[in-house]
Every structure is written in structure tokens, then in C-alpha cells.
Write a protein that holds these residues in place. Structure first.
Motif, PDB file in Angstrom:
ATOM      1  N   VAL A  74       0.839  -1.196   0.000  1.00  0.00           N
ATOM      2  CA  VAL A  74       0.000   0.000   0.000  1.00  0.00           C
ATOM      3  C   VAL A  74       0.879   1.252   0.000  1.00  0.00           C
ATOM      4  N   LEU A  75       1.891   1.256   0.856  1.00  0.00           N
ATOM      5  CA  LEU A  75       2.787   2.401   0.933  1.00  0.00           C
ATOM      6  C   LEU A  75       3.482   2.635  -0.415  1.00  0.00           C
ATOM      7  N   LEU A  76       3.930   1.538  -1.002  1.00  0.00           N
ATOM      8  CA  LEU A  76       4.645   1.629  -2.278  1.00  0.00           C
ATOM      9  C   LEU A  76       3.748   2.239  -3.361  1.00  0.00           C
ATOM     10  N   VAL A  77       2.512   1.778  -3.394  1.00  0.00           N
ATOM     11  CA  VAL A  77       1.575   2.291  -4.398  1.00  0.00           C
ATOM     12  C   VAL A  77       1.311   3.773  -4.164  1.00  0.00           C
ATOM     13  N   ILE A  78       1.184   4.143  -2.875  1.00  0.00           N
ATOM     14  CA  ILE A  78       0.978   5.566  -2.560  1.00  0.00           C
ATOM     15  C   ILE A  78       2.171   6.394  -3.020  1.00  0.00           C
ATOM     16  N   VAL A  79       3.382   5.926  -2.702  1.00  0.00           N
ATOM     17  CA  VAL A  79       4.582   6.682  -3.064  1.00  0.00           C
ATOM     18  C   VAL A  79       4.678   6.836  -4.586  1.00  0.00           C
ATOM     19  N   TYR A  80       4.355   5.750  -5.299  1.00  0.00           N
ATOM     20  CA  TYR A  80       4.569   5.762  -6.747  1.00  0.00           C
ATOM     21  C   TYR A  80       3.430   6.427  -7.513  1.00  0.00           C
ATOM     22  N   TYR A  81       2.181   6.138  -7.065  1.00  0.00           N
ATOM     23  CA  TYR A  81       1.030   6.625  -7.843  1.00  0.00           C
ATOM     24  C   TYR A  81       0.379   7.874  -7.259  1.00  0.00           C
ATOM     25  N   ALA A  82       0.534   8.101  -5.921  1.00  0.00           N
ATOM     26  CA  ALA A  82      -0.178   9.227  -5.306  1.00  0.00           C
ATOM     27  C   ALA A  82       0.703  10.468  -5.205  1.00  0.00           C
ATOM     28  N   LEU A  83       1.983  10.271  -4.859  1.00  0.00           N
ATOM     29  CA  LEU A  83       2.843  11.438  -4.649  1.00  0.00           C
ATOM     30  C   LEU A  83       2.986  12.313  -5.903  1.00  0.00           C
ATOM     31  N   PRO A  84       2.959  11.748  -7.137  1.00  0.00           N
ATOM     32  CA  PRO A  84       3.056  12.622  -8.315  1.00  0.00           C
ATOM     33  C   PRO A  84       1.996  13.716  -8.329  1.00  0.00           C
ATOM     34  N   PHE A  85       0.845  13.467  -7.668  1.00  0.00           N
ATOM     35  CA  PHE A  85      -0.209  14.481  -7.644  1.00  0.00           C
ATOM     36  C   PHE A  85       0.212  15.718  -6.855  1.00  0.00           C
ATOM     37  N   VAL A  86       1.191  15.577  -5.949  1.00  0.00           N
ATOM     38  CA  VAL A  86       1.707  16.757  -5.262  1.00  0.00           C
ATOM     39  C   VAL A  86       3.084  17.124  -5.814  1.00  0.00           C
ATOM     40  N   GLY A  87       3.385  16.619  -7.002  1.00  0.00           N
ATOM     41  CA  GLY A  87       4.604  17.040  -7.680  1.00  0.00           C
ATOM     42  C   GLY A  87       5.844  16.232  -7.327  1.00  0.00           C
ATOM     43  N   ILE A  88       5.688  15.198  -6.487  1.00  0.00           N
ATOM     44  CA  ILE A  88       6.843  14.360  -6.157  1.00  0.00           C
ATOM     45  C   ILE A  88       6.803  13.132  -7.055  1.00  0.00           C
ATOM     46  N   ARG A  89       7.672  13.107  -8.040  1.00  0.00           N
ATOM     47  CA  ARG A  89       7.677  12.043  -9.031  1.00  0.00           C
ATOM     48  C   ARG A  89       8.947  11.222  -8.838  1.00  0.00           C
ATOM     49  N   LEU A  90       8.809  10.037  -8.287  1.00  0.00           N
ATOM     50  CA  LEU A  90       9.984   9.202  -8.049  1.00  0.00           C
ATOM     51  C   LEU A  90      10.022   8.062  -9.058  1.00  0.00           C
ATOM     52  N   SER A  91      11.236   7.668  -9.427  1.00  0.00           N
ATOM     53  CA  SER A  91      11.385   6.515 -10.313  1.00  0.00           C
ATOM     54  C   SER A  91      10.920   5.263  -9.579  1.00  0.00           C
ATOM     55  N   PRO A  92      10.643   4.177 -10.305  1.00  0.00           N
ATOM     56  CA  PRO A  92      10.271   2.935  -9.614  1.00  0.00           C
ATOM     57  C   PRO A  92      11.294   2.542  -8.561  1.00  0.00           C
ATOM     58  N   PHE A  93      12.589   2.654  -8.906  1.00  0.00           N
ATOM     59  CA  PHE A  93      13.638   2.261  -7.957  1.00  0.00           C
ATOM     60  C   PHE A  93      13.596   3.146  -6.719  1.00  0.00           C
ATOM     61  N   ALA A  94      13.486   4.462  -6.918  1.00  0.00           N
ATOM     62  CA  ALA A  94      13.462   5.388  -5.787  1.00  0.00           C
ATOM     63  C   ALA A  94      12.208   5.176  -4.947  1.00  0.00           C
ATOM     64  N   SER A  95      11.070   4.937  -5.603  1.00  0.00           N
ATOM     65  CA  SER A  95       9.823   4.679  -4.865  1.00  0.00           C
ATOM     66  C   SER A  95       9.972   3.454  -3.981  1.00  0.00           C
ATOM     67  N   ALA A  96      10.484   2.380  -4.574  1.00  0.00           N
ATOM     68  CA  ALA A  96      10.624   1.138  -3.818  1.00  0.00           C
ATOM     69  C   ALA A  96      11.603   1.317  -2.664  1.00  0.00           C
ATOM     70  N   THR A  97      12.727   1.999  -2.922  1.00  0.00           N
ATOM     71  CA  THR A  97      13.701   2.245  -1.864  1.00  0.00           C
ATOM     72  C   THR A  97      13.058   3.037  -0.730  1.00  0.00           C
ATOM     73  N   THR A  98      12.295   4.072  -1.092  1.00  0.00           N
ATOM     74  CA  THR A  98      11.653   4.903  -0.079  1.00  0.00           C
ATOM     75  C   THR A  98      10.699   4.076   0.784  1.00  0.00           C
ATOM     76  N   ALA A  99       9.811   3.350   0.120  1.00  0.00           N
ATOM     77  CA  ALA A  99       8.813   2.582   0.873  1.00  0.00           C
ATOM     78  C   ALA A  99       9.480   1.538   1.768  1.00  0.00           C
ATOM     79  N   LEU A 100      10.427   0.793   1.208  1.00  0.00           N
ATOM     80  CA  LEU A 100      11.079  -0.272   1.979  1.00  0.00           C
ATOM     81  C   LEU A 100      11.881   0.312   3.144  1.00  0.00           C
ATOM     82  N   SER A 101      12.592   1.438   2.909  1.00  0.00           N
ATOM     83  CA  SER A 101      13.420   2.016   3.964  1.00  0.00           C
ATOM     84  C   SER A 101      12.561   2.584   5.087  1.00  0.00           C
ATOM     85  N   LEU A 102      11.463   3.246   4.719  1.00  0.00           N
ATOM     86  CA  LEU A 102      10.598   3.835   5.745  1.00  0.00           C
ATOM     87  C   LEU A 102      10.066   2.762   6.687  1.00  0.00           C
ATOM     88  N   VAL A 103       9.635   1.650   6.097  1.00  0.00           N
ATOM     89  CA  VAL A 103       9.082   0.572   6.924  1.00  0.00           C
ATOM     90  C   VAL A 103      10.189  -0.139   7.700  1.00  0.00           C
TER      91      VAL A 103
END
Lengths: 223, 264
Positions: A74-103
Motif C-alpha cells: 500500500v505504501l509503495l503504491v501511494i509513493v509511486y502513484y499518489a505522490l506525483p499528484f503533489v509534484g513528487i515524481r519518483l522513479s520505480p527504484f526510488a519509490s521502492a527504496t523509499t517505501a522499503l526504507s521507511l518501513v
């Protein structure tokens, strides 16, 4: 015979191998980066929670609880698909790293906190009585002992992070699982999936085995 | 404070029999409450440089709390503690004050993940900024002095209780402290190991280092102390020279205590 051709087709596996190995490389770098970032974040969180300003400790507890409660997918999907709506566009690799590291940071913080709290008070008192600085007390005395205590749960957490990298295939990251499904589609044969499974096991089995060896090593020192 | 100073120090101590030096520890009106229990109720105590003070008293009388206030391992509610003319209080100076006050604990508190040698050498390296090699040489001297040089490469868990406590003493000495605090150093030891630790402490007393000792070892108090302080219920009930205290305690409560501990 059919079974072997379907699941253990040598030719299909051989053709898929370059793809699988590329995927393995991505999985490894994603996993290792997330583990390292998660450890650093977890250590900071644990220290803040234990020794930071008491007024803020609720904030760290909230973070830790929140990120342990949310499913990584769920977090990963939010980071990848939801954050672009507020202008934060992360690559798949960066999204996955972010979600995995946060958890992972949230889990590591809890594990480290338990480890630090398991160190007897006398160790802190002896350090203080000698006039050691806070950083020396933590770095020389408390954390090295806490690390020995947390090695088994921490390794389990690392193994989990490594496994959870497979979720990144959902956001089109070319990790091991994604490459395997692609190779499967290409060859119209599930052998690449079996190959990927074998690679995951080959990767993680030594990590599982290493826990036991390390535990034995530290037990010798503490005896 | 070298090993060969021990004999020289003995002569010096004999000459300064009454503790006439300036107070190196000065405690004024020290109070501490644990909830509604009064752990220390207005303690006043001066310890002279080079003096050996033994604190006696029933358990719960505040001896350990008092000794732990000297290096602020225990916080207190009011009063002052001064060590070598520096007030002991929380703040940036605390570590420096603590480094002048060595402490030996009942439960040793050695660092279990380090070798014996490293246990002794660590604080001088970190706090005094000694070169590791020099610190380890000095640690080796100290381990020789407490009689366990051959254990230097082992881990604390591989040593007997008496050996561990001697390492703890060496660790405290490595900082070359002006004051040594002993918080029931032999209470966690098997009976046959008490002697070896007391012997080391007795030889230390002869070097002229200031010592404050909480103990139940009456023989040690009688032999080694310059002054015995008897505490009960957070108060100093009686202070006396050991010979006077043990032969004719003035206070009824001290008499009752001695009767109880000596007749068993």
C-alpha cells in the motif's frame, strides 16, 4: 516428462538467464540500499525515542507504529502513484527504496530499542563513572552489546526487506520477479519463475544460515 | 600512583594519622527522597585527601545512595556535593569530575564484549586521549598490580568473581582518580574470593588515594579505615576512629548493629 518440460525447461531457463541475472542485480541493490537506509533511520529513531527530548517522543512512537501497521505494498503504491499528484515524481527504484526504507526503519527502531533496553543499567553507570562521553558510552559500550542481542531479529528483518523487494515489480521495477514474469510471458513457459524462486532461495539461505553462525560466535565471547 | 609507591605511601599515611588534609569531598545538607521514603536526610560529610572512610550500617540506611551521590550516579533533591572544589552537578563538567572519581560496583559492571585489557585501557584512551599502545602498557601494569596480568586477553565472563572485581579495580585505577568509591565491592563474591579483593583494596589504601568504602566487612573496616561512619535511616549516627567504634560505640543503634553483625 511434461512436468519437467513445463517447470524445469533447461532451454527456456538458459534463454531467460541473462534477464534473471539482471533482475537479481536490481533486487540486490534495492534490498541492500533499503536495508542500509533502514538501519541508519532505525538507529536514529531508536536513539531519539530513548534519549531525545521527551516532548517529541510521541512523534517517534507514532512514526514507528504507523509504518509498522501499513502494508508495504500500500505504501509503495501511494509513493509511486499518489505522490506525483503533489509534484513528487519518483522513479520505480526510488519509490521502492523509499517505501522499503521507511518501513524497515520503523522495525529496526523497535528492535534496536529493545536491544538497548536489554543492556543492564550497570553498563551505563560504569561508563558514566569512568567519565566517558555520551557518544563513547553509546558507541563503545552500549551499541556493540545491543548489536549482539539484536543480530537475530535484525537479520530476520533484513531477510524480510530482501523478500519485500519483490513487491517493487508492481510499480514496474525490473527486479528479479518482474524479469521472471516477463521471461515467462516471452517463452510462454513458467520455468523462469522457478528459476527466480531458486535465485531468491540461493540469495537468502546463506543469510538465514549466517544468523546461526554469528550467534554462536557472540555466545563464545559472552560466556 | 605506581606499584612501588605502595610501600612509600604506607610511611606517609602513618605520619598523617589524623585526617588533617583539606577536604577533597565535601557534602552539605544532602537530602534525597524516594517517594515518601527519606533515603538521605541532611547529610554533612567531609573527607580529607588521602583519607580512607568506611560507611557501615544496616541495609537501606542510605550508604550506597550517599556514595552514588558523590559522582552523581544518583540524583538528589537538595544540598551540595563538592569534589576537589568543583560542584558535582549535571552539565558539561560532569564527565570531567567523574573521571577524577573512580568507582567499583558490587556487580563489577565490566564490559563483557571487551577483553580484560581493553576494559582497563578504554577510558584512558577515550577520556585522557592516551595513545592505545601507551594505555595498554599502563593497563598491563595495573593488571599486574592486582595480580591478574595473565588474564589480560580473556573476556570478563571467563573470570571468577574475585578476578572480575580486581579487573574492575584496575579499570578504575587506570584513570588515575583522586578518589575511589567502593559500593559493597565484596557483597556479590563467593566467600573464598572476598580475601583477594580486600587485599588489593588494603594495599591501595596504603598508596594515599582517598577511599570511600561501603562494606559489611568489619575486619576490613577495623584494619584499614581512618574513620568509620555509621549510618541509619538516611542519617549519620556515629563517626569514630575504627578502634573506638568497634570497642566502644557511643550510640545505642551502633551497638545493636555491631552486636548483630559480629555475633554470627
Amino acid at each position: 516428462m511434461d512436468l519437467i518440460d513445463t517447470f524445469f525447461n533447461g532451454r527456456v531457463l538458459w534463454d531467460a538467464l541473462p534477464l534473471l541475472l539482471m533482475g537479481l542485480g536490481t533486487t540486490l541493490s534495492l534490498g541492500i540500499l533499503s536495508i542500509v537506509l533502514g538501519l541508519i533511520g532505525g538507529l536514529i529513531l531508536a536513539l531519539l525515542r530513548l534519549y531525545g527530548p521527551p516532548t517529541l517522543s510521541g512523534l517517534w512512537v507514532l512514526y514507528i507504529d504507523l509504518f509498522r501497521a501499513i502494508p508495504i505494498l500500500v505504501l509503495l503504491v501511494i509513493v509511486y502513484y499518489a505522490l506525483p499528484f503533489v509534484g513528487i515524481r519518483l522513479s520505480p527504484f526510488a519509490s521502492a527504496t523509499t517505501a522499503l526504507s521507511l518501513v524497515s526503519a520503523a522495525y529496526s527502531a523497535e528492535i534496536l530499542r529493545a536491544g538497548i533496553q536489554a543492556i543492564p543499567r550497570g553498563q551505563f553507570e560504569a561508563s558514566q563513572a569512568l567519565g566517558l562521553s555520551y557518544w563513547s558510552m553509546m558507541g563503545d559500550i552500549v551499541l556493540p552489546q545491543a548489536v549482539r542481542i539484536v543480530i537475530p531479529p535484525m537479520t530476520s528483518n533484513c531477510i524480510n526487506v530482501m523478500k519485500d523487494t519483490a513487491l517493487a515489480s508492481v510499480v514496474a521495477m525490473p527486479d528479479l520477479l518482474k524479469q521472471a514474469t516477463q521471461a515467462q510471458a516471452l517463452a510462454a513457459n513458467p520455468t523462469p519463475l522457478i528459476g527466480a524462486a531458486a535465485l531468491y532461495v540461493l540469495l537468502l539461505l546463506p543469510m538465514v544460515r549466517a544468523v546461526g553462525t554469528l550467534e554462536k560466535h557472540f555466545a563464545k565471547e559472552r560466556r | 600512583m605506581q606499584f612501588n609507591d605502595m610501600q612509600a605511601g604506607e610511611a606517609g599515611r602513618a605520619a598523617s594519622a589524623p585526617p588533617a588534609g583539606r577536604p577533597i569531598i565535601s557534602i552539605r545538607e544532602l537530602r534525597k527522597m524516594y517517594g515518601s521514603f527519606c533515603a538521605l536526610s541532611g547529610i554533612n560529610l567531609d573527607v580529607a585527601e588521602g583519607e580512607v572512610v568506611v560507611l557501615l550500617g544496616p541495609s537501606g540506611s542510605g550508604k550506597s545512595t550517599l556514595i552514588r551521590c558523590i559522582n552523581l550516579l544518583e540524583t538528589y533533591d537538595s544540598g551540595t556535593v563538592t569534589v576537589d572544589n568543583v560542584a558535582v552537578r549535571p552539565g558539561p563538567n560532569l564527565a570531567a569530575v567523574r573521571s577524577e572519581v573512580g568507582m567499583v560496583f558490587q556487580s563489577f559492571n565490566l564490559f563483557p564484549h571487551m577483553t580484560v585489557l581493553r576494559n582497563v585501557a578504554l577510558a584512558p584512551i577515550r577520556v585522557r586521549k592516551l595513545a592505545p599502545k601507551a594505555a595498554e602498557e599502563r593497563a598491563m601494569e595495573l593488571l599486574t598490580r592486582v595480580g591478574i596480568a595473565e588474564q589480560a586477553g580473556k573476556f570478563p565472563g571467563q573470570l571468577s568473581g574475585g578476578q572480575q572485581q580486581r579487573v574492575a579495580i584496575a579499570r578504575a585505577l587506570a584513570m588515575e582518580p583522586k578518589i575511589l568509591l567502593f559500593d559493597e565491592p565484596t557483597s556479590a563474591l563467593d566467600p573464598e574470593m572476598v580475601g583477594e579483593v580486600l587485599d588489593v583494596m588494603q594495599s591501595l589504601a596504603r598508596t594515599g588515594v582517598t577511599m570511600v568504602v561501603v562494606t559489611h566487612e568489619m575486619g576490613f573496616a577495623r584494619r584499614v579505615a581512618d574513620r568509620v561512619i555509621f549510618m541509619e535511616r538516611g542519617q549519620i549516627v556515629e563517626e569514630a576512629k575504627p578502634e573506638a567504634f568497634f570497642s566502644a560505640p557511643k550510640e545505642e543503634r551502633a551497638r545493636a548493629f555491631l552486636q548483630a553483625v559480629l555475633n554470627h
